[in-house]
Design a protein around this motif. Structure first.
Motif, PDB file in Angstrom:
ATOM      1  N   VAL A  43       0.838  -1.201   0.000  1.00  0.00           N
ATOM      2  CA  VAL A  43       0.000   0.000   0.000  1.00  0.00           C
ATOM      3  C   VAL A  43       0.874   1.253   0.000  1.00  0.00           C
ATOM      4  CG1 VAL A  43      -1.680   1.338   1.353  1.00  0.00           C
ATOM      5  CG2 VAL A  43      -1.962  -1.131   1.091  1.00  0.00           C
ATOM      6  N   PHE A  44       1.895   1.270   0.850  1.00  0.00           N
ATOM      7  CA  PHE A  44       2.784   2.432   0.897  1.00  0.00           C
ATOM      8  C   PHE A  44       3.491   2.630  -0.436  1.00  0.00           C
ATOM      9  CE2 PHE A  44       3.468   1.629   5.722  1.00  0.00           C
ATOM     10  CZ  PHE A  44       2.222   2.165   5.997  1.00  0.00           C
ATOM     11  N   ARG A  45       3.921   1.540  -1.043  1.00  0.00           N
ATOM     12  CA  ARG A  45       4.664   1.632  -2.297  1.00  0.00           C
ATOM     13  C   ARG A  45       3.771   2.120  -3.444  1.00  0.00           C
ATOM     14  NH1 ARG A  45       7.093   3.337  -5.398  1.00  0.00           N
ATOM     15  NH2 ARG A  45       8.616   2.429  -6.777  1.00  0.00           N
ATOM     16  N   LEU A  46       2.477   1.791  -3.394  1.00  0.00           N
ATOM     17  CA  LEU A  46       1.547   2.268  -4.420  1.00  0.00           C
ATOM     18  C   LEU A  46       1.272   3.767  -4.309  1.00  0.00           C
ATOM     19  CD1 LEU A  46      -1.043  -0.646  -4.467  1.00  0.00           C
ATOM     20  CD2 LEU A  46       0.607  -0.069  -6.259  1.00  0.00           C
ATOM     21  N   HIS A  47       1.491   4.320  -3.127  1.00  0.00           N
ATOM     22  CA  HIS A  47       1.131   5.712  -2.894  1.00  0.00           C
ATOM     23  C   HIS A  47       2.321   6.652  -2.696  1.00  0.00           C
ATOM     24  CE1 HIS A  47      -2.626   3.606  -2.044  1.00  0.00           C
ATOM     25  NE2 HIS A  47      -3.189   4.700  -2.519  1.00  0.00           N
ATOM     26  N   PHE A  48       3.497   6.114  -2.455  1.00  0.00           N
ATOM     27  CA  PHE A  48       4.663   6.939  -2.161  1.00  0.00           C
ATOM     28  C   PHE A  48       5.873   6.481  -2.962  1.00  0.00           C
ATOM     29  CE2 PHE A  48       2.250   6.795   1.909  1.00  0.00           C
ATOM     30  CZ  PHE A  48       1.826   8.117   1.912  1.00  0.00           C
ATOM     31  N   ALA A  53       8.269   5.042   1.151  1.00  0.00           N
ATOM     32  CA  ALA A  53       7.531   3.829   1.511  1.00  0.00           C
ATOM     33  C   ALA A  53       8.326   2.970   2.496  1.00  0.00           C
ATOM     34  CB  ALA A  53       7.198   3.020   0.261  1.00  0.00           C
ATOM     35  N   VAL A  87      -7.852   4.150   2.884  1.00  0.00           N
ATOM     36  CA  VAL A  87      -7.287   4.351   1.543  1.00  0.00           C
ATOM     37  C   VAL A  87      -8.340   4.079   0.467  1.00  0.00           C
ATOM     38  CG1 VAL A  87      -5.568   3.478  -0.098  1.00  0.00           C
ATOM     39  CG2 VAL A  87      -4.904   3.940   2.252  1.00  0.00           C
ATOM     40  N   CYS A  90     -10.814   6.969   0.422  1.00  0.00           N
ATOM     41  CA  CYS A  90     -10.264   8.158  -0.250  1.00  0.00           C
ATOM     42  C   CYS A  90     -10.317   7.995  -1.761  1.00  0.00           C
ATOM     43  CB  CYS A  90      -8.826   8.407   0.203  1.00  0.00           C
ATOM     44  SG  CYS A  90      -8.709   9.000   1.891  1.00  0.00           S
ATOM     45  N   HIS A  91      -9.959   6.822  -2.247  1.00  0.00           N
ATOM     46  CA  HIS A  91     -10.017   6.585  -3.694  1.00  0.00           C
ATOM     47  C   HIS A  91     -11.460   6.591  -4.204  1.00  0.00           C
ATOM     48  CE1 HIS A  91      -5.799   5.975  -4.543  1.00  0.00           C
ATOM     49  NE2 HIS A  91      -5.701   5.171  -3.492  1.00  0.00           N
TER      50      HIS A  91
END
Length: 171
Positions: A43-48, A53, A87, A90-91
């Motif tokens: 999740v972190f890698r998809l957003h940052f 991340a 998350v 928000c999407h």
């Protein structure tokens, strides 16, 4: 709430004493925390960006998970489900098409229900989410459909638990 005990019950053995099962439960909790950290990294890698991340993952891992992983508690699972719900919500709010908003709304509702089945604390979040989504529907009408998708999926996942509680306790 039934989700975390159901996870622990998978490897329950009647031949184990309480102390032995507590040791097994701690090992299961540590394994679960490692899986949850993997989910959080995705999740972190998809957003940052990658460095952010990894830094965020290490902060979460060594600032919180390391202290909770060895205990037989539902908090780590709940907070992971809560983050995933946030998350997805928000999407869903930011979605620009009806199909995407409906899908993300259904995912957010299902994740909120799983979080609620882990620890009964999601109802205020779902109410606020619905208020925000309905408020945003003044701009785009199809967000009302996404709000309905959130409620339907939330109640669909919770319905077996709610029906059983009604059967056992009468309400």
């Amino acid at each position: 709430m039934p989700l975390y005990p159901a996870y622990l019950a998978v490897l329950y053995d009647t031949r184990l004493s309480d102390d032995e099962f507590f040791t097994v439960g701690k090992a299961l909790s540590i394994r679960l925390s490692l899986v949850l950290l993997g989910v959080l990294y995705v999740v972190f890698r998809l957003h940052f960006p990658p460095l952010v991340a990894v830094n965020l993952l290490l902060t979460v891992a060594f600032g919180y998970f390391v202290f909770k992983a060895g205990y037989v508690q539902a908090e780590l699972l709940f907070y992971t489900f809560f983050l995933l719900t946030f998350v997805a919500s928000c999407h869903a709010i930011e979605a620009r098409s009806m199909g995407r908003a409906l899908a993300l709304g259904a995912i957010a509702g299902a994740l909120a229900a799983l979080a609620h089945l882990t620890k009964a604390a999601m109802l205020p979040f779902v109410i606020v989410l619905l208020i925000v989504m309905i408020g945003a529907s003044a701009v785009t009408r199809w967000r009302i459909a996404a709000s309905v998708a959130v409620m339907v999926s939330f109640l669909a996942v919770l319905s077996p638990y709610l029906l059983n509680s009604k059967r056992v306790y009468g309400r």
